[in-house]
Design a protein around this motif. Structure first.
Motif, short mmCIF file in Angstrom:
data_model
loop_
_atom_site.label_atom_id
_atom_site.label_comp_id
_atom_site.label_asym_id
_atom_site.label_seq_id
_atom_site.Cartn_x
_atom_site.Cartn_y
_atom_site.Cartn_z
N ARG A 199 6.99 36.48 -10.35
CA ARG A 199 8.34 37.10 -10.19
C ARG A 199 9.04 36.32 -9.18
O ARG A 199 8.59 36.34 -7.97
N ALA A 200 10.26 36.43 -9.50
CA ALA A 200 11.28 35.87 -8.25
C ALA A 200 11.41 37.11 -7.24
O ALA A 200 11.16 38.23 -7.65
N VAL A 201 11.52 36.66 -6.00
CA VAL A 201 11.64 37.73 -4.96
C VAL A 201 13.14 38.05 -4.66
O VAL A 201 14.01 36.80 -4.62
N HIS A 202 13.56 38.97 -4.24
CA HIS A 202 14.74 39.42 -3.69
C HIS A 202 14.84 39.20 -2.18
O HIS A 202 14.36 40.34 -1.35
N LEU A 203 14.94 38.00 -1.67
CA LEU A 203 14.67 37.68 -0.34
C LEU A 203 15.72 37.95 0.86
O LEU A 203 16.72 37.25 1.15
N ASP A 204 15.85 39.31 0.80
CA ASP A 204 16.83 39.88 1.41
C ASP A 204 16.48 41.05 2.50
O ASP A 204 15.90 41.98 1.75
N PRO A 205 16.38 41.13 3.70
CA PRO A 205 17.09 40.16 4.70
C PRO A 205 16.33 38.85 4.63
O PRO A 205 15.04 38.94 4.16
N GLU A 206 17.10 37.78 4.92
CA GLU A 206 16.41 36.49 4.99
C GLU A 206 16.53 36.18 6.53
O GLU A 206 17.37 36.46 7.39
N PHE A 207 15.32 35.83 7.12
CA PHE A 207 15.21 35.39 8.36
C PHE A 207 14.78 33.86 8.89
O PHE A 207 13.98 33.23 7.84
N ALA A 208 15.86 33.22 9.36
CA ALA A 208 15.42 31.60 9.52
C ALA A 208 14.10 31.52 10.17
O ALA A 208 13.70 32.20 11.04
N GLY A 209 13.44 30.52 9.57
CA GLY A 209 11.97 30.52 10.08
C GLY A 209 11.06 30.96 8.99
O GLY A 209 9.77 30.71 9.04
N GLU A 211 15.49 42.12 13.90
CA GLU A 211 16.78 42.34 14.27
C GLU A 211 17.90 41.33 14.02
O GLU A 211 17.58 40.25 14.10
N PHE A 212 19.08 41.67 13.44
CA PHE A 212 20.24 40.77 13.39
C PHE A 212 21.17 41.08 14.46
O PHE A 212 21.49 42.29 14.54
N ARG A 213 21.46 40.33 15.53
CA ARG A 213 22.47 40.36 16.32
C ARG A 213 23.84 40.14 15.65
O ARG A 213 23.82 38.89 15.44
N ILE A 214 24.55 40.84 15.37
CA ILE A 214 25.69 40.74 14.48
C ILE A 214 26.59 39.87 14.85
O ILE A 214 27.41 39.71 16.02
N ALA A 215 26.77 38.66 14.01
CA ALA A 215 27.71 37.70 14.21
C ALA A 215 29.02 37.88 13.23
O ALA A 215 30.22 37.65 13.36
N GLY A 266 23.56 36.11 14.10
CA GLY A 266 23.78 35.29 15.28
C GLY A 266 22.66 35.01 16.13
O GLY A 266 21.45 35.23 15.73
N GLU A 267 23.06 34.47 17.25
CA GLU A 267 22.00 34.30 18.13
C GLU A 267 21.22 35.51 18.65
O GLU A 267 21.93 36.41 18.58
N GLU A 268 20.08 35.41 18.67
CA GLU A 268 19.05 36.59 19.36
C GLU A 268 18.62 37.51 18.22
O GLU A 268 17.79 38.32 18.09
N SER A 269 19.13 36.86 16.82
CA SER A 269 18.59 37.54 15.62
C SER A 269 17.10 36.96 15.36
O SER A 269 16.80 35.85 15.79
N ARG A 270 16.17 37.67 14.73
CA ARG A 270 14.69 37.32 14.81
C ARG A 270 13.89 38.25 13.85
O ARG A 270 14.50 39.49 13.91
N LEU A 271 13.15 37.66 13.33
CA LEU A 271 11.80 38.53 12.54
C LEU A 271 10.72 38.58 13.80
O LEU A 271 10.62 37.66 14.24
N PHE A 272 10.39 39.80 14.19
CA PHE A 272 9.59 40.05 14.93
C PHE A 272 8.13 39.33 14.87
O PHE A 272 7.79 39.49 13.67
N ASP A 273 7.49 39.17 15.86
CA ASP A 273 6.06 38.71 15.68
C ASP A 273 5.26 39.94 15.65
O ASP A 273 4.32 39.82 15.06
N ARG A 274 5.46 41.14 16.45
CA ARG A 274 4.84 42.34 16.49
C ARG A 274 5.70 43.26 16.09
O ARG A 274 6.82 43.72 16.48
N ALA A 275 5.38 44.30 15.16
CA ALA A 275 6.15 45.50 14.84
C ALA A 275 6.33 46.53 15.94
O ALA A 275 5.64 46.37 16.94
#
Length: 257
Positions: free
Chosen positions: A69-79, A143-147, A186-195
């Motif tokens: 099945r296709a995924v709804h990849l949302d949110p998307e995180f660079a990397g 987290e997204f740091r809003i741009a 924008g900058e400082e947005s990231r998918l965490f390594d640890r919850a």
């Protein structure tokens, strides 16, 4: 002063029938929900199998009927697999309305319900953290740091530059674009390594102090399905906690209480 909003995302027991895993050391795997709408034939949308080819081995099998099945990849995180941007969109007013109130510099946090698992065979983890709930829990995962935030009107009149900025978002890949809000991190947005836990170590259904003392939510009832607002002071505290990705202390200790 910056504010923050936290919203629930990712796979759950309703769709596709499993939650993403969290391990005793607080590491986790982000699994998106399946795509439930028709996809633009010209769009490239990954399947669960596509993601699983690049993600760490899961400690369980996905339902057989979901693998292709296709995924709804949302949110998307660079990397993250198949992602090179930080975008999020939503077609539901209950989320789109509050998100539209955010401004550049604010934070949009994403939390997910995750099921506690021992790691797959052959996977070595760090020492257990002690705050992972025994069966399942709610955890901040990114987290997204809003741009940029586009409200419903702006979404319906996207400029060429806007279409380019959000070209990779899952709602732009649907046959009918339906987002009522679009967010670019924008900058400082990231998918965490640890919850970062929102549940207590004793029970996933019990909210910890990040919810009951920092957010606008009482922690009563199914709080893990609701949007959580954080004022400027609470946002500063939350940012300091989430920035310390190697902090293994319980939430109460991180709050200094």
């Amino acid at each position: 002063m910056a504010r923050a909003l936290a919203i629930n995302v990712a796979a759950n027991t309703n769709i596709p029938g499993v939650r993403g895993p969290i391990y005793p050391d607080g590491s986790f795997v982000y699994l998106p929900i399946p795509e439930r709408e028709a996809i633009d034939p010209a769009a490239s949308v990954p399947t669960y199998d596509d993601l699983l080819a690049e993600l760490p081995t899961l400690p369980f099998e996905l339902p057989a009927d979901s693998r292709d099945r296709a995924v709804h990849l949302d949110p998307e995180f660079a990397g993250y697999p198949c992602c090179d941007s930080f975008t999020y969109g939503d077609e539901h007013g209950v989320k789109a309305g509050p998100i539209s109130e955010l401004e550049p510099g604010d934070s949009l946090y994403f939390y997910a319900t995750l099921t506690t698992h021992e790691p797959p065979e052959g996977v070595d983890l760090d020492d257990a953290v002690g705050w992972v709930a025994p069966e399942w829990g709610a955890y901040l995962i990114g987290e997204f740091r809003i741009a940029e935030v586009l409200d419903s009107d702006a979404c319906q009149s996207l400029s060429p530059a806007g279409r380019a900025a959000f070209a990779s978002n899952a709602h732009r890949k649907r046959a009918e674009f339906d987002a009522k809000v679009l967010v670019r991190g924008g900058e400082e947005s990231r998918l965490f390594d640890r919850a970062v836990p929102l549940s207590t170590p004793e029970s996933g259904a019990a909210a910890n102090k990040l919810v009951t003392e920092l957010s606008n939510d009482s922690g009563n009832g199914p709080w893990w399905r609701r949007q959580l607002w954080f004022d400027a002071e609470a946002t500063a505290t939350l940012r300091s906690i989430t920035a310390a990705g190697d902090d293994r202390r319980p939430v109460a200790d991180r709050l200094g209480s």
